[in-house]
Design an enzyme around this catalytic site. Sequence first.
Site, PDB file in Angstrom:
ATOM      1  N   ASP A  72       0.879  -1.091   0.026  1.00 34.82           N
ATOM      2  CA  ASP A  72       0.207  -0.184   0.139  1.00 34.82           C
ATOM      3  C   ASP A  72       1.208   1.414   0.530  1.00 34.82           C
ATOM      4  O   ASP A  72       0.178   2.295   0.065  1.00 34.82           O
ATOM      5  CB  ASP A  72      -1.299   0.097   1.076  1.00 34.82           C
ATOM      6  CG  ASP A  72      -0.410   0.299   2.666  1.00 34.82           C
ATOM      7  OD1 ASP A  72       0.457  -0.474   2.246  1.00 34.82           O
ATOM      8  OD2 ASP A  72      -0.716   0.808   3.452  1.00 34.82           O
ATOM      9  N   GLU A  73       2.364   1.085  -0.386  1.00 35.70           N
ATOM     10  CA  GLU A  73       3.291   2.104  -0.284  1.00 35.70           C
ATOM     11  C   GLU A  73       4.159   2.137  -1.261  1.00 35.70           C
ATOM     12  O   GLU A  73       4.604   1.467  -1.394  1.00 35.70           O
ATOM     13  CB  GLU A  73       3.511   2.589   0.710  1.00 35.70           C
ATOM     14  CG  GLU A  73       4.007   3.802   1.808  1.00 35.70           C
ATOM     15  CD  GLU A  73       4.671   3.336   2.837  1.00 35.70           C
ATOM     16  OE1 GLU A  73       4.963   5.102   3.539  1.00 35.70           O
ATOM     17  OE2 GLU A  73       4.278   3.573   3.477  1.00 35.70           O
TER      18      GLU A  73
END
Length: 351
Positions: free
Chosen positions: A94-95
């Site tokens: 997610d990053e």
Amino acid sequence: MDAFYASVEQRDNPALRGRPVAVGGSSRRGVVAAASYEARKFGVRSAMPSVTAKRQCPELVFVPPRFEVYREISHQIRAIFRDYADEVEPLSLDEAYLDVSRDKAGLGSATATAKLIRRRIRDETGLTASAGVSYNKFIAKLASDQNKPDGLTVIPPGKGATFVQTLSIRRFHGIGPVTAAKMEGLGIYSGADLAAKDMAWLAAHFGNSAEWLHNLARGIDHRRVKSNRPLKSLGGERTFFNDLVTDAEIREALAHVCTVVWDRAAKKGARGRTVTLKLRYADFRTITRAKSLAAPVADGAALLAAGEAILAPLLPTEQGIRLLGLTLSKFDGESDTAADEAAPADLLSLI
């Protein structure tokens, strides 16, 4: 992404929206993998034991993780990233860091790029993302956490040091809880406190990390965004519902974890020569022990043999084992002294 796993669950199940949600196991040995913002108001955080989370938030709803779904959405988001940057360096599902200095989409500035990416993520996935825009990775990372959820923070050149020095040392990416506690014991609570220490003092207390810390406190980070980061380690771990007490139980658990790790290594073609064993005891004390081999691990049997050699001196145990993990690292072709290249001098306008 904002509370990624929990936000996906709330998106897919309307009954969870607006409620405190934790992704993870609800058993007494469960651990929170992610918490919604509603849950975070009660102090629920990732890696927190589920029993503690439930105590802090009695209305907490536990949802089992769906990693295949999260991975699918992650691939969808990364496809969006690549419309705007050739250099994309994922940190997790997610990053990611994006180097947009080439202005691939012709938008004119990094801020315009970040705004469009965030809008597309919302439109195409129904989820929100927060972005940090700045002239290096360290400050962009800090900025991305500054106005969550659904926020955008821009730190232009000339403002980085001031921004960094206003933050708690515990916000610094790369400084873990142990180092932060040591710093606080030495009177360093903020970036400004760290910036006030000279190199000689830092070297005396933090050794080889002195130059790195000196630079962070001044907003300096020369690392480049690298889209093909080499694999550094590969592992697996297992938390047990009941503590393992006997040697036979512990060795059986090690064999199971070794099988999982070797299956992953074989699929990636990863051949490592350092094996690290992790044990967490019933009182939550955690130890790691590592063994480096002369040649890369050849197969699952060799990995298990290395793991057993590390485990043997730790048996018998005086108390139960609640978690056991094994990691393989130092892969073929990995340099022990590789250094990141300096960042390019020419940057796209941030704003």
